[in-house]
Write an enzyme that holds these catalytic residues in place. Structure first.
Site, mmCIF file in Angstrom:
data_model
loop_
_atom_site.group_PDB
_atom_site.id
_atom_site.type_symbol
_atom_site.label_atom_id
_atom_site.label_comp_id
_atom_site.label_asym_id
_atom_site.label_seq_id
_atom_site.Cartn_x
_atom_site.Cartn_y
_atom_site.Cartn_z
ATOM 1 N N HIS A 90 -69.811 6.655 19.489
ATOM 2 C CA HIS A 90 -68.378 6.361 19.652
ATOM 3 C C HIS A 90 -67.570 6.751 18.416
ATOM 4 O O HIS A 90 -66.459 7.274 18.527
ATOM 5 C CB HIS A 90 -68.176 4.887 19.969
ATOM 6 N N LEU B 193 -52.449 8.679 37.950
ATOM 7 C CA LEU B 193 -53.523 9.661 37.962
ATOM 8 C C LEU B 193 -53.184 10.829 38.881
ATOM 9 O O LEU B 193 -53.434 11.992 38.548
ATOM 10 C CB LEU B 193 -54.850 9.025 38.402
ATOM 11 N N GLN C 244 -65.624 14.656 20.997
ATOM 12 C CA GLN C 244 -64.430 14.006 21.547
ATOM 13 C C GLN C 244 -63.543 13.553 20.385
ATOM 14 O O GLN C 244 -64.037 12.988 19.409
ATOM 15 C CB GLN C 244 -64.873 12.807 22.385
ATOM 16 N N LYS D 206 -52.570 2.996 37.020
ATOM 17 C CA LYS D 206 -52.134 3.001 38.408
ATOM 18 C C LYS D 206 -52.566 4.319 39.043
ATOM 19 O O LYS D 206 -52.555 5.365 38.387
ATOM 20 C CB LYS D 206 -50.610 2.873 38.503
ATOM 21 N N GLY E 199 -48.514 8.163 25.978
ATOM 22 C CA GLY E 199 -47.341 8.019 26.840
ATOM 23 C C GLY E 199 -46.063 8.566 26.226
ATOM 24 O O GLY E 199 -45.070 8.770 26.925
ATOM 25 N N SER F 135 -68.075 11.350 18.978
ATOM 26 C CA SER F 135 -66.628 11.135 19.063
ATOM 27 C C SER F 135 -66.083 10.662 17.726
ATOM 28 O O SER F 135 -66.769 9.937 16.985
ATOM 29 C CB SER F 135 -66.356 10.085 20.153
ATOM 30 N N ASP F 136 -64.876 11.069 17.420
ATOM 31 C CA ASP F 136 -64.122 10.536 16.281
ATOM 32 C C ASP F 136 -64.946 10.535 14.984
ATOM 33 O O ASP F 136 -65.141 9.496 14.343
ATOM 34 C CB ASP F 136 -63.633 9.120 16.596
ATOM 35 N N TYR G 212 -65.434 -1.057 26.543
ATOM 36 C CA TYR G 212 -64.206 -0.972 27.329
ATOM 37 C C TYR G 212 -64.077 -2.212 28.210
ATOM 38 O O TYR G 212 -64.961 -2.531 29.009
ATOM 39 C CB TYR G 212 -64.192 0.278 28.199
#
Length: 342
Positions: free
Chosen positions: A124, A284, A180, A280, A214, A154-155, A57
Site C-alpha cells: 500500500h 460511475l 499506483q 453513487k 472532485g 503503491s505510493d 478500506y
C-alpha cells in the site's frame, strides 16, 4: 471496454479499474451495500474486469462486499487488494511491510474476500523501515504458495521501486508488475521520476485521484462544500484555473468535466489504467462515458499548458542548452534528430 497487459506480465486487465474505497459507510461516508452493488454492476456491464480494494478500506467492509459481488464468477475477475496499513490499534506488528504483517494481512483479506487467491497484491505504501529484500522475498513466497498471482506497489519513491525490482530480477524472485500513485491535472509531479521509471521498467501505471478529489469536476468553482477545506491546494487559485479549463473544454466537446480529467490521464504518452471510484452509480456511469471519445490534440495542448509543472533538478539542468553543448560539442541537435528519424 478494451483490455491491455498489466505491465510486463501476461495478465489482461480492462482499461479502467474500479476503485472500491467507497464501498461501505463505516467511515461516515460512501455507499451502502445496495448502492455499492449498483456501482459494481454498472462497471461489469461496461466490460470491466479489474477491481481495486484494500484491507483497511471502510474497516474491511469493502473487501467483504467485493468478495460477495464476484463470488458467482470469481475466475473472471482480476481482484487486487493491499496490505501495509494498520488494522489493530496499539499493536506495532499489525502494520508495516514486514513479513509478519504481510502474511497476517493476506490471510485476513482472503477470509474477508472469501477467495482462495488474490490476483494482484499491492504494497500500500513504503514504511521506510522494512528492508527491501525482506519485502520482496516475502511477496515471492506468497506467489510461490499460490496465494497471490502478481504483485504491485503503491505510493513509494521511484528509487525504492527500482531497487526492489532490480534485486528481484537478479535473485529470480517475482518483481512488481504495476505501480499506483496519485496523478492528475492537479498532481503532475510523478512526471519527474515515477512515470519515467515505470516506462523504463515496463510497469503498468494505475493512477488514483485523476479527478483531483472532485476538484476537476468544477464543484469548487461552484463553491460546493466537501471534505476538502477551502485552503486546500485543490481549491487555490492555480487549481481553480486548471479546473475552469477542464470545464470549458468539457463544454466544447459536449462531455462532462470528470470525463475530460480521466481521458487526459488515459491519453498521456504512457499507458495508464486509471482507477475510477464513486459513491453513487450515476457518478460511475458518468465516468465510464470517457470511453466513448478522445480529447482532440488542440484541447490536450491547452490542458497540458495550463497544468504544466517544472521538473526541477536535475531534469531542467540536463536539458539546458549549456549542458547539451558541453556534453555533445555542438552535435546534440544532429544526434537528437537522428534518434527521432531512427
Amino acid at each position: 471496454m478494451n483490455y491491455q497487459l498489466l505491465g510486463r506480465s501476461g495478465l489482461r486487465v480492462s482499461e479502467l479499474c474500479l476503485g472500491t474505497m467507497t464501498f461501505g459507510t463505516d467511515w461516515g461516508w460512501g455507499a451502502d451495500k445496495h448502492e455499492s452493488f449498483k456501482i459494481f454492476d454498472a462497471y461489469a456491464d461496461a466490460g470491466g474486469n479489474f477491481i481495486d480494494t484494500a484491507n483497511r478500506y471502510t474497516e474491511g467492509s469493502s473487501e467483504k462486499y467485493v468478495g460477495e459481488f464476484i463470488e458467482s464468477d470469481r475466475d473472471h475477475w482480476v481482484l487486487s487488494t493491499k496490505f501495509t496499513l494498520k488494522d489493530r490499534n496499539d499493536d506495532l506488528n499489525f502494520a508495516g511491510n514486514h513479513r509478519k504483517n504481510m502474511m497476517r494481512s493476506v490471510l485476513s483479506s482472503l477470509k474477508r474476500l472469501n477467495t482462495e487467491y488474490i490476483d494482484l497484491l499491492w504494497v500500500h505504501l513504503w514504511d521506510n523501515t522494512t528492508p527491501v529484500e525482506e519485502v520482496m522475498r516475502g511477496l515471492d513466497d506468497l506467489v510461490s504458495r499460490g496465494l497471490v498471482h502478481y504483485i504491485g506497489i503503491s505510493d513509494t519513491p521511484a528509487w525504492v521501486v527500482s531497487q526492489a525490482n532490480t534485486i528481484a530480477d537478479f535473485r529470480g524472485w517475482n518483481a512488481f508488475a504495476a505501480i499506483q500513485f496519485e496523478y492528475s491535472l492537479l498532481q503532475r509531479t510523478p512526471e519527474r521520476d515515477l512515470i519515467p521509471m515505470a516506462k523504463a521498467l515496463d510497469l503498468a501505471v494505475t493512477p488514483w485521484g485523476t479527478i483531483g478529489g472532485g476538484a476537476l469536476t468544477g464543484k469548487y468553482l461552484r463553491d460546493e462544500t466537501g471534505r476538502v477545506p477551502k485552503d486546500s491546494t485543490r481549491r487555490n487559485k492555480n487549481s481553480s484555473k486548471v479546473a475552469q479549463t477542464v470545464v470549458d473544454i468539457a463544454n466544447e466537446l459536449d462531455a462532462t468535466p470528470a470525463q475530460i480529467a480521466i481521458n487526459w490521464a488515459r491519453q498521456r504518452e504512457e499507458v495508464m489504467i486509471p482507477i475510477i471510484g464513486a459513491s453513487k452509480s450515476t457518478q460511475l456511469t458518468d465516468s465510464l462515458g470517457c470511453l466513448s471519445f478522445e480529447i482532440p490534440a488542440e484541447q490536450m495542448r491547452k490542458l497540458n499548458e495550463v497544468s504544466q509543472i517544472e521538473l526541477g533538478f536535475p531534469h531542467e539542468f540536463l536539458k539546458s542548452d549549456g549542458v547539451k553543448e558541453e556534453t555533445f560539442g555542438g552535435m546534440y541537435e544532429k544526434l537528437h534528430n537522428h534518434r527521432i528519424k531512427s
